[in-house]
Motif scaffolding. Structure first.
Motif, PDB file in Angstrom:
ATOM      1  N   GLY A  45      51.043  39.454  33.556  1.00 16.80           N
ATOM      2  CA  GLY A  45      50.762  38.852  32.257  1.00 16.80           C
ATOM      3  C   GLY A  45      49.756  37.721  32.347  1.00 16.80           C
ATOM      4  O   GLY A  45      49.552  36.971  31.393  1.00 16.80           O
ATOM      5  N   ALA A  46      49.113  37.597  33.509  1.00 19.05           N
ATOM      6  CA  ALA A  46      48.110  36.543  33.672  1.00 19.05           C
ATOM      7  C   ALA A  46      46.800  36.966  33.016  1.00 19.05           C
ATOM      8  O   ALA A  46      46.457  38.146  32.994  1.00 19.05           O
ATOM      9  CB  ALA A  46      47.870  36.259  35.150  1.00 19.05           C
ATOM     10  N   SER A  47      46.069  35.995  32.483  1.00 23.18           N
ATOM     11  CA  SER A  47      44.763  36.300  31.904  1.00 23.18           C
ATOM     12  C   SER A  47      43.659  35.521  32.602  1.00 23.18           C
ATOM     13  O   SER A  47      42.497  35.572  32.210  1.00 23.18           O
ATOM     14  CB  SER A  47      44.767  35.991  30.407  1.00 23.18           C
ATOM     15  OG  SER A  47      45.221  34.676  30.196  1.00 23.18           O
ATOM     16  N   ALA A  48      44.035  34.774  33.634  1.00 24.12           N
ATOM     17  CA  ALA A  48      43.047  34.051  34.442  1.00 24.12           C
ATOM     18  C   ALA A  48      43.621  33.846  35.838  1.00 24.12           C
ATOM     19  O   ALA A  48      44.838  33.863  36.008  1.00 24.12           O
ATOM     20  CB  ALA A  48      42.723  32.698  33.811  1.00 24.12           C
ATOM     21  N   VAL A  49      42.732  33.684  36.801  1.00 24.85           N
ATOM     22  CA  VAL A  49      43.175  33.270  38.130  1.00 24.85           C
ATOM     23  C   VAL A  49      42.467  31.979  38.507  1.00 24.85           C
ATOM     24  O   VAL A  49      41.350  31.717  38.064  1.00 24.85           O
ATOM     25  CB  VAL A  49      42.892  34.336  39.224  1.00 24.85           C
ATOM     26  CG1 VAL A  49      43.750  35.573  39.025  1.00 24.85           C
ATOM     27  CG2 VAL A  49      41.408  34.711  39.275  1.00 24.85           C
ATOM     28  N   TRP A  50      43.162  31.169  39.272  1.00 26.55           N
ATOM     29  CA  TRP A  50      42.527  30.012  39.910  1.00 26.55           C
ATOM     30  C   TRP A  50      42.635  30.263  41.401  1.00 26.55           C
ATOM     31  O   TRP A  50      43.733  30.479  41.915  1.00 26.55           O
ATOM     32  CB  TRP A  50      43.220  28.715  39.475  1.00 26.55           C
ATOM     33  CG  TRP A  50      43.223  27.611  40.507  1.00 26.55           C
ATOM     34  CD1 TRP A  50      42.283  27.346  41.471  1.00 26.55           C
ATOM     35  CD2 TRP A  50      44.251  26.607  40.679  1.00 26.55           C
ATOM     36  NE1 TRP A  50      42.657  26.241  42.223  1.00 26.55           N
ATOM     37  CE2 TRP A  50      43.848  25.780  41.760  1.00 26.55           C
ATOM     38  CE3 TRP A  50      45.443  26.327  40.016  1.00 26.55           C
ATOM     39  CZ2 TRP A  50      44.622  24.700  42.192  1.00 26.55           C
ATOM     40  CZ3 TRP A  50      46.212  25.249  40.444  1.00 26.55           C
ATOM     41  CH2 TRP A  50      45.801  24.449  41.512  1.00 26.55           C
ATOM     42  N   LEU A  51      41.482  30.276  42.052  1.00 22.44           N
ATOM     43  CA  LEU A  51      41.456  30.498  43.495  1.00 22.44           C
ATOM     44  C   LEU A  51      41.378  29.157  44.204  1.00 22.44           C
ATOM     45  O   LEU A  51      40.405  28.424  44.029  1.00 22.44           O
ATOM     46  CB  LEU A  51      40.217  31.302  43.888  1.00 22.44           C
ATOM     47  CG  LEU A  51      40.050  32.697  43.277  1.00 22.44           C
ATOM     48  CD1 LEU A  51      38.640  33.206  43.540  1.00 22.44           C
ATOM     49  CD2 LEU A  51      41.074  33.642  43.876  1.00 22.44           C
ATOM     50  N   SER A  52      42.365  28.834  45.025  1.00 23.61           N
ATOM     51  CA  SER A  52      42.194  27.670  45.888  1.00 23.61           C
ATOM     52  C   SER A  52      40.965  27.942  46.757  1.00 23.61           C
ATOM     53  O   SER A  52      40.531  29.085  46.875  1.00 23.61           O
ATOM     54  CB  SER A  52      43.469  27.443  46.708  1.00 23.61           C
ATOM     55  OG  SER A  52      44.386  26.658  45.966  1.00 23.61           O
TER      56      SER A  52
END
Ligand code: ISL
Length: 573
Positions: A45-52
C-alpha cells in the motif's frame, strides 16, 4: 475542503538498502534486489519509497558518509541500476525519495581531500578548520568543548596541516561549511543531478545542523561527567538555517515538483518547528521531529535508561496533530527508522503472546493520523528488535558499539555489562537495520550467500513475508487493510482533525482520539498500551461500526473490551 497534494497523501516505505534483499549473494542488499520487490512494496500500500543512502561511500556510517553524490556504492549497483529503480517505481506509480546527506561528506570525498591538502587550498574554507587551543599544561586541545554525537570530541586533529576539523558525527564525516556559497552551489548541482534523473524529492539528513554559530563557542557544561559537552545550542537551528533552506527551495525545489522532509534533531518546540514548515514560510513540506523516537532515551544519553509511558506518546501526538493546522504546516507521521529500536519492541510488546496484536495496534495508530505516513521496511510484518541473547559481537553499528566501549573503559575490563546490553537491545540502531525476513530459507531469504552483512533476527522462521502474505489474520494483511482504509477516507485520516477523547486524556493505558473530516465523518480510535485487558467506556459512540474485524467485542454495548495491546477503529458513516 483541505488543500490537497500528492506528497501529503503518500505512504512512504523506507528502504534500508543494505538490508532489503541481496540479489547476488555477497551478503549485502542491492538495487537489483529492491527492483525485484517493487510489486511487493506496492502491494503493501506504499506510494513512495525513501532509500537510505545508496551513494559511493567507504561506509563508516552505512553510507551517511558520502564520497561522491553522483555515483552509487558499487556493491549496491550502478547509476544505471538507480535509473532502472526510479523507472520501475514510476511505472508502478511509486515516487522515489533519496537521502540527502549534505551537512557533512565522507573524508574520502574529493572536496575534503582538496580541502585537507593545504591551508591555502581553494577548498580550505569548504570545511571547518581551526587552530588548536593550548591547555595550561601546554598540551594541544580541540578548538572548543563540543562532543561528537557518536562520542569523544567533535574535532579531529590533522597532522599534515596542524589544524583540527569539525566532525559532529564520526571523524570520517567532516562537516561542510554551508556559510561558503561555493559549497551550497556545488550541493545544489548534485541535487539537480538526481532530480533530473527523475527522483521525486529528498529526506534531508541532519537538516538543522547546517548553520553553525560563526564563533563556534564553547558549550555550557550540561553533563559534568563528560569531558565534552553537547554544542547543540550553537549548531542546531543556527542563525542562517532558514536562509539556506529558502535558497535551496528557490534554487532547486521550486524547479521540480518535489517533496522535502527534513530530519530535525535537537529542536522540538512548536514555534521553531513552525519556522520550517508553516506554509507561508516557503521552506520544507514536513519534518521528522525526533521526539517520537526518543521517548525512552535517558536524560543524558540515548542508552541511559528511561521508560516509555503512554502519556508521553499522547502529549507528542497531540502536540503535532494540533499544531500543524494552526500554521498550515504538515506532519510526517512515523515511529520507526534506521536510527533506533523498533516501536513494537519499545513502546508496545514483542512478547509472543502480544506481538501480533501489538503490531496491529501500532498500525491503527500510525494509519489514522493526519500527515504523510512513513513505514520502515519490516514494520508491515511486525519485525521486532534483536533478541536479548545477542552479545556485543552481534551488533555492528558504530554508535552502539562506541557507547558500549566507552562504558567498558570506564568500568574496567571484565565488568558486568548486562544493563548496557539491555538498553542496546531496546534502542540500538542495529534493530532498525535488521535484514528483511522474506521466507523460511536460510537467513530469512535475505541472501543466498553464506554470510549476511549483519545477523538476521532469530525469529525469521515464524515472522516473514511469505508466511503472512496469504494469511488473512497476519500483521501484513492488517497493514494492507489499514492503508486501504486510509486511502479510501483520506479526508478523515490524512486530512482529518484530531481530537482527544476527553474521558481518557489522563489514562495511563488508553490512547483514545477521534479524527474528523471537513464534511463530518468521524473515526474513533482506541488503543490499549498496557499488558492488561481494559474496558473502555464508549457510551457516546454506541451504534458505530467497526472498520476492522477486531476487536472481538463490538461497540453496540456500553463498553468495548480491549485485550492487552489491542487497538480498535470505529466510524460513524
Ligand atoms: O541516531 C541518533 C540517535 O541515536 C540521532 O542522533 C542521529 O544521529 C541524528 O538524528 C542524525 O541522524 C542522521 O545522520 C547521521 C546518521 O548516522 C543517521 O543514520 C542519520 O539518520 C549522520 O549522517
Amino acid at each position: 475542503p483541505p488543500s490537497r497534494a500528492w506528497w501529503k497523501e503518500s505512504v512512504v516505505y523506507q528502504i534500508y538498502p543494505a538490508s532489503f534483499l541481496d540479489s547476488n549473494g555477497d551478503g549485502l542488499g542491492d538495487l537489483p534486489g529492491i527492483i525485484s520487490k517493487l510489486d511487493y512494496i506496492k502491494s503493501v500500500g506504499a506510494s513512495a519509497v525513501w532509500l537510505s543512502p545508496i551513494f559511493k561511500s567507504p561506509q563508516h556510517d552505512m553510507g551517511y558518509d558520502i564520497a561522491d553524490y553522483r555515483d552509487i556504492h558499487r556493491p549496491y549497483g550502478s547509476v544505471e541500476d538507480a535509473e532502472a529503480l526510479i523507472r520501475g517505481c514510476h511505472e508502478r506509480g511509486i515516487k522515489v525519495l533519496l537521502d540527502l546527506v549534505v551537512n557533512h561528506t565522507s573524508n574520502e570525498h574529493e572536496w575534503f581531500r582538496e580541502s585537507r591538502a593545504s591551508k591555502s587550498s581553494a577548498k580550505r574554507d569548504w570545511y571547518f578548520w581551526r587552530d588548536p587551543k593550548i591547555g595550561v599544561d601546554g598540551t594541544r586541545k580541540p578548538p572548543n568543548n563540543w562532543a561528537s554525537i557518536f562520542g569523544g570530541s567533535a574535532w579531529t586533529w590533522d597532522e599534515q596541516t596542524g589544524q583540527y576539523y569539525l566532525s559532529l558525527f564520526l571523524p570520517s564525516q567532516p562537516d561542510l561549511n554551508w556559510a561558503n556559497e561555493e559549497v551550497r552551489n556545488a550541493t545544489y548541482a548534485d541535487m539537480e543531478f538526481w532530480l533530473d534523473k527523475g527522483a521525486d524529492g529528498f529526506r534531508i539528513d541532519s537538516m538543522n545542523l547546517m548553520s553553525k554559530h560563526p564563533d563556534l563557542p564553547d558549550a555550557p557544561v550540561t553533563n559534568p561527567k563528560s569531558e565534552y559537552q553537547s554544542g547543540a545550542l550553537y549548531f542546531a537551528s543556527g542563525p542562517r538555517m532558514h536562509e539556506y533552506i529558502k535558497e535551496m527551495r528557490t534554487k532547486v525545489f521550486e524547479k521540480y515538483n518535489c517533496m522535502t522532509v527534513g530530519e530535525l534533531g535537537f529542536t522540538k518546540d512548536e514555534d521553531s518547528v513552525a519556522q520550517y514548515v508553516a506554509k507561508d514560510r516557503h521552506e520544507l513540506n514536513m519534518l521528522f521531529t525526533g521526539d517520537i523516537v526518543d521517548m525512552d532515551f535517558g536524560p543524558n544519553h540515548k542508552y541511559e535508561h528511561d521508560s516509555f509511558h503512554v502519556s508521553k506518546l499522547r502529549a507528542i501526538t497531540s502536540l503535532w496533530q494540533n499544531a500543524m493546522p494552526k500554521f498550515d504546516g504538515w506532519n510526517a507521521v512515523y515511529m520507526d527508522n534506521h536510527d533506533s529500536g523498533r516501536s513494537l519492541s519499545r513502546y508496545a510488546s514483542d512478547l509472543p503472546q502480544h506481538r501480533k496484536t501489538a503490531a496491529k495496534m501500532l498500525a491503527i495508530y500510525l494509519g489514522t493520523l493526519s500527515g504523510t505516513l512513513f513505514l520502515l521496511q519490516g514494520q508491515e510484518i511486525g519485525m521486532a528488535n534483536v533478541p536479548e541473547s545477542w552479545s556485543i559481537d552481534d551488533y555492528v553499528d558504530v554508535e552502539g558499539r562506541n557507547y558500549y566501549q566507552s562504558v567498558l573503559e570506564r568500568r574496567g575490563a571484565g565488568a558486568d555489562m548486562t544493563d548496557v546490553l539491555h538498553e542496546m537491545r531496546l534502542k540500538a540502531r542495529d534493530n532498525g537495520r535488521l535484514p528483511m525476513q522474506w521466507n523460511t530459507e536460510a537467513h530469512g531469504g535475505f541472501t543466498k550467500g553464506a554470510k549476511p552483512w549483519m545477523r538476521v533476527n532469530d525469529d525469521y522462521m515464524e515472522w516473514n513475508v511469505e508466511a503472512q502474505d496469504g494469511d488473512d489474520d497476519s500483521v501484513l494483511s492488517f497493514w494492507r487493510r489499514v492503508l486501504e482504509l486510509r486511502q479510501q477516507d483520506k479526508d478523515v485520516f490524512v486530512y482529518g482533525k484530531y481530537s482527544l477523547v476527553d474521558e481518557y486524556k489522563d489514562s495511563d493505558s488508553i490512547l483514545a482520539y477521534t479524527m474528523t473530516s471537513f464534511d463530518g465523518k468521524v473515526a474513533l480510535v482506541l488503543l490499549n498500551f498496557s499488558d492488561k485487558e481494559k474496558k473502555v467506556d464508549v457510551l457516546d459512540f454506541c451504534g458505530w461500526r467497526s472498520l476492522l474485524k477486531e476487536p472481538v467485542s463490538t461497540i453496540g454495548e456500553k463498553d468495548v473490551l480491549l485485550r492487552a495491546y489491542e487497538g480498535a477503529l470505529y466510524c460513524n458513516w
